[in-house]
Design a protein around this motif. Sequence first.
Motif, PDB file in Angstrom:
ATOM      1  N   ARG A 121     -19.619   7.226  20.330  1.00 47.19           N
ATOM      2  CA  ARG A 121     -18.685   6.752  21.354  1.00 47.19           C
ATOM      3  C   ARG A 121     -19.452   6.079  22.484  1.00 47.19           C
ATOM      4  O   ARG A 121     -19.087   4.997  22.943  1.00 47.19           O
ATOM      5  N   LYS A 122     -20.545   6.689  22.938  1.00 50.17           N
ATOM      6  CA  LYS A 122     -21.337   6.093  24.005  1.00 50.17           C
ATOM      7  C   LYS A 122     -21.931   4.765  23.559  1.00 50.17           C
ATOM      8  O   LYS A 122     -21.968   3.796  24.319  1.00 50.17           O
ATOM      9  N   ALA A 123     -22.396   4.719  22.298  1.00 47.06           N
ATOM     10  CA  ALA A 123     -22.979   3.484  21.792  1.00 47.06           C
ATOM     11  C   ALA A 123     -21.947   2.374  21.758  1.00 47.06           C
ATOM     12  O   ALA A 123     -22.235   1.236  22.107  1.00 47.06           O
ATOM     13  N   SER A 124     -20.712   2.695  21.345  1.00 45.77           N
ATOM     14  CA  SER A 124     -19.689   1.662  21.233  1.00 45.77           C
ATOM     15  C   SER A 124     -19.367   1.062  22.588  1.00 45.77           C
ATOM     16  O   SER A 124     -19.025  -0.109  22.698  1.00 45.77           O
ATOM     17  N   GLU A 125     -19.504   1.838  23.655  1.00 46.55           N
ATOM     18  CA  GLU A 125     -19.206   1.342  24.986  1.00 46.55           C
ATOM     19  C   GLU A 125     -20.262   0.349  25.463  1.00 46.55           C
ATOM     20  O   GLU A 125     -20.049  -0.360  26.435  1.00 46.55           O
ATOM     21  N   ARG A 126     -21.377   0.285  24.761  1.00 44.90           N
ATOM     22  CA  ARG A 126     -22.470  -0.588  25.172  1.00 44.90           C
ATOM     23  C   ARG A 126     -22.465  -1.916  24.411  1.00 44.90           C
ATOM     24  O   ARG A 126     -23.348  -2.723  24.605  1.00 44.90           O
ATOM     25  N   VAL A 127     -21.521  -2.121  23.538  1.00 46.64           N
ATOM     26  CA  VAL A 127     -21.513  -3.315  22.694  1.00 46.64           C
ATOM     27  C   VAL A 127     -20.322  -4.199  23.042  1.00 46.64           C
ATOM     28  O   VAL A 127     -19.186  -3.739  23.055  1.00 46.64           O
ATOM     29  N   THR A 128     -20.610  -5.466  23.326  1.00 49.24           N
ATOM     30  CA  THR A 128     -19.560  -6.468  23.449  1.00 49.24           C
ATOM     31  C   THR A 128     -19.939  -7.638  22.557  1.00 49.24           C
ATOM     32  O   THR A 128     -21.070  -8.124  22.594  1.00 49.24           O
ATOM     33  N   LEU A 129     -19.000  -8.075  21.741  1.00 48.42           N
ATOM     34  CA  LEU A 129     -19.212  -9.186  20.827  1.00 48.42           C
ATOM     35  C   LEU A 129     -18.679 -10.482  21.436  1.00 48.42           C
ATOM     36  O   LEU A 129     -17.667 -10.475  22.141  1.00 48.42           O
ATOM     37  N   ILE A 130     -19.354 -11.576  21.161  1.00 50.56           N
ATOM     38  CA  ILE A 130     -18.849 -12.905  21.470  1.00 50.56           C
ATOM     39  C   ILE A 130     -18.862 -13.671  20.160  1.00 50.56           C
ATOM     40  O   ILE A 130     -19.921 -13.886  19.569  1.00 50.56           O
ATOM     41  N   GLY A 131     -17.694 -14.043  19.675  1.00 52.40           N
ATOM     42  CA  GLY A 131     -17.607 -14.720  18.391  1.00 52.40           C
ATOM     43  C   GLY A 131     -17.006 -16.101  18.519  1.00 52.40           C
ATOM     44  O   GLY A 131     -15.948 -16.274  19.117  1.00 52.40           O
ATOM     45  N   SER A 132     -17.687 -17.074  17.935  1.00 53.66           N
ATOM     46  CA  SER A 132     -17.223 -18.458  17.982  1.00 53.66           C
ATOM     47  C   SER A 132     -16.742 -18.888  16.604  1.00 53.66           C
ATOM     48  O   SER A 132     -17.456 -18.726  15.607  1.00 53.66           O
ATOM     49  N   LYS A 177     -12.917  -2.329  13.938  1.00 50.94           N
ATOM     50  CA  LYS A 177     -13.504  -1.242  13.170  1.00 50.94           C
ATOM     51  C   LYS A 177     -14.258  -0.244  14.038  1.00 50.94           C
ATOM     52  O   LYS A 177     -14.159   0.968  13.834  1.00 50.94           O
ATOM     53  N   HIS A 178     -14.997  -0.752  15.024  1.00 55.56           N
ATOM     54  CA  HIS A 178     -15.906   0.107  15.781  1.00 55.56           C
ATOM     55  C   HIS A 178     -15.427   0.430  17.195  1.00 55.56           C
ATOM     56  O   HIS A 178     -16.068   1.213  17.894  1.00 55.56           O
ATOM     57  N   GLY A 179     -14.330  -0.183  17.621  1.00 54.83           N
ATOM     58  CA  GLY A 179     -13.871   0.051  18.979  1.00 54.83           C
ATOM     59  C   GLY A 179     -14.672  -0.708  20.018  1.00 54.83           C
ATOM     60  O   GLY A 179     -14.686  -0.334  21.191  1.00 54.83           O
ATOM     61  N   TRP A 180     -15.352  -1.774  19.583  1.00 53.03           N
ATOM     62  CA  TRP A 180     -16.102  -2.601  20.522  1.00 53.03           C
ATOM     63  C   TRP A 180     -15.174  -3.593  21.225  1.00 53.03           C
ATOM     64  O   TRP A 180     -14.007  -3.715  20.882  1.00 53.03           O
ATOM     65  N   GLN A 214      -5.148  -2.199  20.725  1.00 52.25           N
ATOM     66  CA  GLN A 214      -5.808  -2.238  22.035  1.00 52.25           C
ATOM     67  C   GLN A 214      -6.206  -3.675  22.409  1.00 52.25           C
ATOM     68  O   GLN A 214      -7.384  -4.001  22.557  1.00 52.25           O
ATOM     69  N   PRO A 215      -5.228  -4.547  22.541  1.00 54.42           N
ATOM     70  CA  PRO A 215      -5.539  -5.956  22.817  1.00 54.42           C
ATOM     71  C   PRO A 215      -6.313  -6.179  24.105  1.00 54.42           C
ATOM     72  O   PRO A 215      -6.958  -7.227  24.262  1.00 54.42           O
ATOM     73  N   GLU A 216      -6.294  -5.203  25.008  1.00 54.66           N
ATOM     74  CA  GLU A 216      -7.056  -5.350  26.244  1.00 54.66           C
ATOM     75  C   GLU A 216      -8.569  -5.363  25.989  1.00 54.66           C
ATOM     76  O   GLU A 216      -9.347  -5.739  26.878  1.00 54.66           O
ATOM     77  N   ARG A 217      -8.984  -4.986  24.798  1.00 53.75           N
ATOM     78  CA  ARG A 217     -10.411  -5.003  24.460  1.00 53.75           C
ATOM     79  C   ARG A 217     -10.881  -6.393  24.037  1.00 53.75           C
ATOM     80  O   ARG A 217     -12.063  -6.584  23.746  1.00 53.75           O
TER      81      ARG A 217
END
Length: 206
Positions: free
Chosen positions: A72-83, A96-99, A150-153
């Motif tokens: 859970r702590k690790a997932s809070e540290r990941v943000t993806l940027i996808g083009s 899948k991961h809650g990122w 959770q569209p706010e993510r």
Amino acid sequence: MIVYLHGFRSSPQSFKARLLAARLAGLGRSAEWLCPMLPVSPAEAIALAEREIAARLQANGSGDAGDAGNARKASERVTLIGSSLGGYFATYLAQKHGWRAVLLNPAVVPDRDLSKYLGEQPLWHGGGSIVVEPRHLDELRSLALARVTQPERYWLIAATGDEVLDYREMLAHYPDVPTRLIEGSDHGISEFADYVDDVIAWCDAP
């Protein structure tokens, strides 16, 4: 950690990836940046991204992903940027991961869109080519999501002038996701330098 997932036939040398990397370097935050070179196989691309993210989290002392609390702590540290196609991958991984994920003109139905690119295709950067096979379209279909929770993510950035993908499909596919609609522009978002700081700020938000 900010993870950039590039699009079809693209690479970590794309101008958006280079702009983000340079901006983070200027802020003294290069250690937070991860931008893997994704293989042509969507299944392999997802697996590679997951491995590299897990390895970086482990190296940074974020804990064993097998431990629920540390995961859970690790997932809070990941943000993806996808083009583009990377946005499709980012959507799947975030779900899948809650990122969290920033989606830049994301592909919505890539198995349909890439069906006309079967065979050998040149890469945009550095020469070379890839070979797109029918199984890759099947792999794309296996990653499809009817909708995100959770569209706010998520944060969608879509350009009405996208000459490759239809921004209206993006809006329909992400109806509840916070969105910045750019009037005009293009698929690559040529003026992305105007949005770099906003993207990084969103990645940093709680």
